[in-house]
Write an enzyme that holds these catalytic residues in place. Structure first.
Site, PDB file in Angstrom:
ATOM      1  N   ASN A  13      35.726  45.627  41.867  1.00 16.85           N
ATOM      2  CA  ASN A  13      35.567  47.010  41.373  1.00 16.85           C
ATOM      3  C   ASN A  13      36.102  47.163  39.943  1.00 16.85           C
ATOM      4  O   ASN A  13      36.621  48.220  39.571  1.00 16.85           O
ATOM      5  CB  ASN A  13      36.229  48.039  42.317  1.00 16.85           C
ATOM      6  CG  ASN A  13      35.853  49.492  42.043  1.00 16.85           C
ATOM      7  OD1 ASN A  13      36.617  50.397  42.328  1.00 16.85           O
ATOM      8  ND2 ASN A  13      34.679  49.728  41.494  1.00 16.85           N
ATOM      9  N   CYS A  15      34.240  45.000  37.261  1.00 15.82           N
ATOM     10  CA  CYS A  15      33.162  44.547  36.362  1.00 15.82           C
ATOM     11  C   CYS A  15      31.814  45.190  36.689  1.00 15.82           C
ATOM     12  O   CYS A  15      31.313  46.028  35.939  1.00 15.82           O
ATOM     13  CB  CYS A  15      33.015  43.024  36.421  1.00 15.82           C
ATOM     14  SG  CYS A  15      34.459  42.132  35.835  1.00 15.82           S
ATOM     15  N   ARG A  16      31.209  44.812  37.812  1.00 16.71           N
ATOM     16  CA  ARG A  16      29.836  45.239  38.101  1.00 16.71           C
ATOM     17  C   ARG A  16      29.722  46.658  38.633  1.00 16.71           C
ATOM     18  O   ARG A  16      28.923  47.460  38.126  1.00 16.71           O
ATOM     19  CB  ARG A  16      29.187  44.260  39.094  1.00 16.71           C
ATOM     20  CG  ARG A  16      28.996  42.883  38.531  1.00 16.71           C
ATOM     21  CD  ARG A  16      28.696  41.859  39.621  1.00 16.71           C
ATOM     22  NE  ARG A  16      29.858  41.614  40.469  1.00 16.71           N
ATOM     23  CZ  ARG A  16      29.881  40.826  41.529  1.00 16.71           C
ATOM     24  NH1 ARG A  16      28.760  40.215  41.897  1.00 16.71           N
ATOM     25  NH2 ARG A  16      30.984  40.644  42.221  1.00 16.71           N
ATOM     26  N   SER A  17      30.476  46.979  39.694  1.00 18.53           N
ATOM     27  CA  SER A  17      30.276  48.305  40.307  1.00 18.53           C
ATOM     28  C   SER A  17      30.723  49.469  39.417  1.00 18.53           C
ATOM     29  O   SER A  17      30.094  50.530  39.488  1.00 18.53           O
ATOM     30  CB  SER A  17      30.881  48.378  41.713  1.00 18.53           C
ATOM     31  OG  SER A  17      32.270  48.160  41.705  1.00 18.53           O
ATOM     32  N   ASP A 118      28.355  37.739  39.535  1.00 22.75           N
ATOM     33  CA  ASP A 118      29.683  38.079  39.039  1.00 22.75           C
ATOM     34  C   ASP A 118      29.865  37.575  37.599  1.00 22.75           C
ATOM     35  O   ASP A 118      29.811  36.365  37.363  1.00 22.75           O
ATOM     36  CB  ASP A 118      30.684  37.395  39.976  1.00 22.75           C
ATOM     37  CG  ASP A 118      32.109  37.731  39.643  1.00 22.75           C
ATOM     38  OD1 ASP A 118      32.339  38.413  38.638  1.00 22.75           O
ATOM     39  OD2 ASP A 118      32.979  37.305  40.410  1.00 22.75           O
TER      40      ASP A 118
HETATM   41  P1  4NP Z   1      33.556  42.378  40.029  1.00 24.70           P
HETATM   42  O1  4NP Z   1      34.095  41.058  39.295  1.00 24.70           O
HETATM   43  O2  4NP Z   1      33.471  42.054  41.503  1.00 24.70           O
HETATM   44  O3  4NP Z   1      32.207  42.588  39.431  1.00 24.70           O
HETATM   45  O4  4NP Z   1      34.538  43.492  39.722  1.00 24.70           O
HETATM   46  C1  4NP Z   1      35.280  40.433  39.652  1.00 24.70           C
HETATM   47  C2  4NP Z   1      36.473  40.904  39.193  1.00 24.70           C
HETATM   48  C3  4NP Z   1      37.662  40.257  39.520  1.00 24.70           C
HETATM   49  C4  4NP Z   1      37.631  39.132  40.309  1.00 24.70           C
HETATM   50  C5  4NP Z   1      36.428  38.654  40.782  1.00 24.70           C
HETATM   51  C6  4NP Z   1      35.255  39.307  40.462  1.00 24.70           C
HETATM   52  N1  4NP Z   1      38.857  38.457  40.625  1.00 24.70           N
HETATM   53  O5  4NP Z   1      38.779  37.400  41.264  1.00 24.70           O
HETATM   54  O6  4NP Z   1      39.929  38.940  40.265  1.00 24.70           O
END
Ligand code: 4NP
Length: 147
Positions: A13, A15-17, A118
């Site tokens: 929560n 980057c993408r969402s 991701d």
């Molecule tokens: P998101 O990306 O799922 O698009 O917010 C990520 C952000 C952080 C992590 C993995 C994916 N992490 O492992 O901390």
């Protein structure tokens, strides 16, 4: 498709969402429907979006800087009519929390034929690619609402 409340879901929560949340809200431009986002993990609860997501949104005149990460909860099944997930792992994680068939039926991949991958471990370019994919999907959702 009937208009309704939408929740965008990814892993962290950050980057993408948050991008999906900001983009859909921007194009919807109607506060009658709730748009929100959440992560399946607890990694970044309370934190702001990744600076790369903030900057990418800003380049398209969308401000997501005030968003705060939160974790998906079972209550979200009742609060949201449409739950869009970014990838197959998010899909499995959310479906694992569903207790009824109607809850399951409200969950789907944001893109019909591919995942929103991701971008966290990649470069800044990945965020613009993610933005473009998500914006296309959001416009498709809203065009279906209007017919
Ligand atoms: P998101 O990306 O799922 O698009 O917010 C990520 C952000 C952080 C992590 C993995 C994916 N992490 O492992 O901390």
């Amino acid at each position: 498709m009937t208009p309704g409340n939408v929740l965008m879901v990814c892993l962290g929560n950050i980057c993408r969402s948050p991008l999906a949340h900001g983009i859909l809200e921007h194009h919807l431009n109607n506060t009658a429907y709730l748009v929100d986002s959440a992560g399946t993990s607890s990694y970044h609860i309370g934190g702001p979006p990744d600076p790369r997501s903030i900057h990418t949104a800003q380049a398209h005149q969308i401000d997501i800087s005030q968003q705060k990460a939160r974790q998906f909860t079972v209550k979200d099944f009742d609060r949201f009519d449409y739950i869009y997930v970014m990838d197959c792992q998010n899909l499995a994680n959310v479906l694992a929390l569903a207790t009824t068939q109607s809850h399951q039926e409200n969950v789907q991949l944001l893109l019909d034929t591919e995942e929103v991958e991701d971008p966290y471990y990649g470069g800044t370019d990945g965020f613009e690619i993610v933005f473009q994919k998500i914006e296309k999907a959001c416009k498709q959702i809203l065009s279906k609402w209007k017919h």
